[in-house]
Design a protein around this motif. Structure first.
Motif, PDB file in Angstrom:
ATOM      1  N   GLN A 116      46.465  54.115  53.011  1.00 31.17           N
ATOM      2  CA  GLN A 116      45.291  53.980  53.856  1.00 31.17           C
ATOM      3  C   GLN A 116      44.270  55.084  53.586  1.00 31.17           C
ATOM      4  O   GLN A 116      43.059  54.870  53.694  1.00 31.17           O
ATOM      5  N   SER A 119      42.227  54.038  50.544  1.00 27.02           N
ATOM      6  CA  SER A 119      41.377  52.888  50.868  1.00 27.02           C
ATOM      7  C   SER A 119      40.203  53.299  51.738  1.00 27.02           C
ATOM      8  O   SER A 119      39.045  52.917  51.480  1.00 27.02           O
ATOM      9  N   ASP A 120      40.485  54.097  52.774  1.00 30.67           N
ATOM     10  CA  ASP A 120      39.403  54.536  53.662  1.00 30.67           C
ATOM     11  C   ASP A 120      38.412  55.432  52.920  1.00 30.67           C
ATOM     12  O   ASP A 120      37.191  55.340  53.138  1.00 30.67           O
ATOM     13  N   LEU A 122      37.639  55.415  49.719  1.00 32.93           N
ATOM     14  CA  LEU A 122      36.799  54.600  48.846  1.00 32.93           C
ATOM     15  C   LEU A 122      35.721  53.879  49.640  1.00 32.93           C
ATOM     16  O   LEU A 122      34.555  53.798  49.206  1.00 32.93           O
ATOM     17  N   ARG A 123      36.100  53.368  50.802  1.00 27.44           N
ATOM     18  CA  ARG A 123      35.130  52.666  51.639  1.00 27.44           C
ATOM     19  C   ARG A 123      34.058  53.619  52.161  1.00 27.44           C
ATOM     20  O   ARG A 123      32.862  53.302  52.180  1.00 27.44           O
ATOM     21  N   GLU A 124      34.472  54.811  52.575  1.00 23.18           N
ATOM     22  CA  GLU A 124      33.535  55.764  53.147  1.00 23.18           C
ATOM     23  C   GLU A 124      32.569  56.314  52.096  1.00 23.18           C
ATOM     24  O   GLU A 124      31.401  56.549  52.383  1.00 23.18           O
ATOM     25  N   THR A 125      33.050  56.552  50.898  1.00 27.42           N
ATOM     26  CA  THR A 125      32.207  57.170  49.866  1.00 27.42           C
ATOM     27  C   THR A 125      31.478  56.145  48.996  1.00 27.42           C
ATOM     28  O   THR A 125      30.669  56.529  48.144  1.00 27.42           O
ATOM     29  N   PHE A 126      31.744  54.875  49.191  1.00 29.44           N
ATOM     30  CA  PHE A 126      31.121  53.844  48.362  1.00 29.44           C
ATOM     31  C   PHE A 126      29.581  53.936  48.376  1.00 29.44           C
ATOM     32  O   PHE A 126      28.955  53.883  47.310  1.00 29.44           O
ATOM     33  N   ALA A 155      36.772  49.155  43.081  1.00 37.80           N
ATOM     34  CA  ALA A 155      37.036  49.606  44.449  1.00 37.80           C
ATOM     35  C   ALA A 155      36.696  48.537  45.470  1.00 37.80           C
ATOM     36  O   ALA A 155      37.423  48.355  46.446  1.00 37.80           O
ATOM     37  N   ASP A 156      35.580  47.812  45.266  1.00 45.13           N
ATOM     38  CA  ASP A 156      35.159  46.807  46.249  1.00 45.13           C
ATOM     39  C   ASP A 156      34.380  45.718  45.505  1.00 45.13           C
ATOM     40  O   ASP A 156      33.150  45.725  45.491  1.00 45.13           O
ATOM     41  N   ASN A 159      31.402  43.746  47.292  1.00 41.06           N
ATOM     42  CA  ASN A 159      30.317  44.474  47.940  1.00 41.06           C
ATOM     43  C   ASN A 159      28.975  44.007  47.372  1.00 41.06           C
ATOM     44  O   ASN A 159      28.771  43.977  46.160  1.00 41.06           O
TER      45      ASN A 159
END
Length: 345
Positions: A116, A119-120, A122-126, A155-156, A159
């Motif tokens: 987690q 994953s978090d 990568l989402r936060e820094t995307f 990563a995403d 998006n």
């Protein structure tokens, strides 16, 4: 039972319930707020701390050639997370290759797909990584831009920002192609203009040279014609009269005027073009008769050098001669003469 009493009891019951509902709502609000500060927020802070901290704002990703740590493939999850946090702190979101936060977090997910923290993070820094990739696109480093977009897609992949980045990359490529084509077209136009100017100058120089040659040839021709014009002192002696005629002339002596023909008007021979081009010189001896009117006839060439080059020009010149005719006993009579005409360069 009295109906009025029942209604009063119900009103009192409802009035007592309202403060209870308000008290319950207040308690629930306090519990939610308390849970936020005591549970949720500390958990988020802990997650951010594990992820290396939340950046204060977007910044350029480090593009330095920092070498990746040794034995990345053999690192465990905690070591990879530590390297990722270090990269985040140094704003190395997507670069350099092999030593950036996204690659470390993706390695963590390869080892632990359910991690987690990775994953978090990568989402936060995307968004910040996407901003960094956009700046690389604007710098027109297209290969590096494509690599960073591909890394963001790992990563995403869904998006929508990826679509925007790809569109911007394509637009920058087309703009660069257009600018380069404009430069090429401008260079070609300059080359064509230079070639045209050089061609026009060469034509002008050639024309000037031709005019110079023609003027020189014309001057040479005029000079040759002037040299070829016979003068009275150049005349060859006319055919001598027969002995009897001489006696007659001497005997008559005082009874009439006797004289030879005298040239009063010469003519310049026209230098043959074929001889002029060949820079050829020569001469021609022309025999002719001078009639009582002072004109020439019976004109013919007796000798010439070279043959068949200057004969025609010599004959034409002699045909334009004018003489005072020969006189015998005071009367104009025909006379014969030869003339050598020179043609010199």
């Amino acid at each position: 039972m009295d109906t009025r009493n029942l209604l009063d009891k119900r009103h009192r019951a409802r009035g007592a319930a309202k403060p209870l509902v308000v008290a319950i709502i207040v308690v629930l609000a306090v519990l939610v707020i308390g849970a936020w500060f005591l549970i949720i927020k500390p958990h988020q802070e802990m997650m951010l701390e594990d992820a290396g901290g939340h950046p204060s704002g977007p910044a350029l990703a480090s593009t330095g050639k920092t070498p990746p740590p040794a034995d990345v493939a053999s690192m465990d999850v905690n070591q990879l997370l530590g390297e990722a946090r270090k990269a985040i702190n140094e704003q190395r979101y997507l670069a350099p290759v092999g030593n950036n936060a996204f690659e470390f977090y993706l390695r963590v997910l390869q080892k632990q797909p359910s991690n987690q923290v990775a994953s978090d993070a990568l989402r936060e820094t995307f968004p910040y990584a996407a901003t960094s990739a956009e700046q690389v696109i604007n710098a027109r480093d297209f290969d590096e831009s494509q690599r960073q977009i591909d890394l963001l897609a790992k990563a995403d992949p869904a998006n929508f920002t990826l679509t925007i980045l790809r569109s911007k990359l394509d637009a920058q490529r087309k703009l660069l192609d257009k600018q380069q084509q404009q430069v090429v077209d401008q260079q070609k136009a300059q080359q064509v203009a230079a070639q045209k100017a050089a061609s026009e100058k060469a034509e002008a120089d050639k024309l000037a040279e031709q005019q110079k040659i023609q003027a020189a040839e014309a001057a040479q021709l005029k000079a040759r014609q002037a040299r070829a014009t016979p003068q009275p002192a150049q005349q060859v002696a006319a055919v001598k009269p027969a002995a009897g005629d001489a006696g007659d002339s001497a005997g008559i002596g005082n009874s009439g005027k006797n004289s030879e023909a005298i040239l009063v008007k010469g003519a310049e021979p026209i230098y043959p073009q074929i001889a002029l081009r060949a820079h050829q010189s020569g001469w021609a001896v022309v025999a002719f008769t001078i009639d009582p009117n002072g004109r020439t006839n019976d004109i013919h060439v007796t000798s010439s050098q070279p043959k068949h080059v200057f004969e025609r020009a010599a004959i034409d010149a002699v045909a334009r001669y004018r003489f005072t005719p020969a006189m015998k006993n005071g009367e104009a009579v025909p006379s014969a003469r030869e003339q050598r005409i020179e043609f010199n360069l």
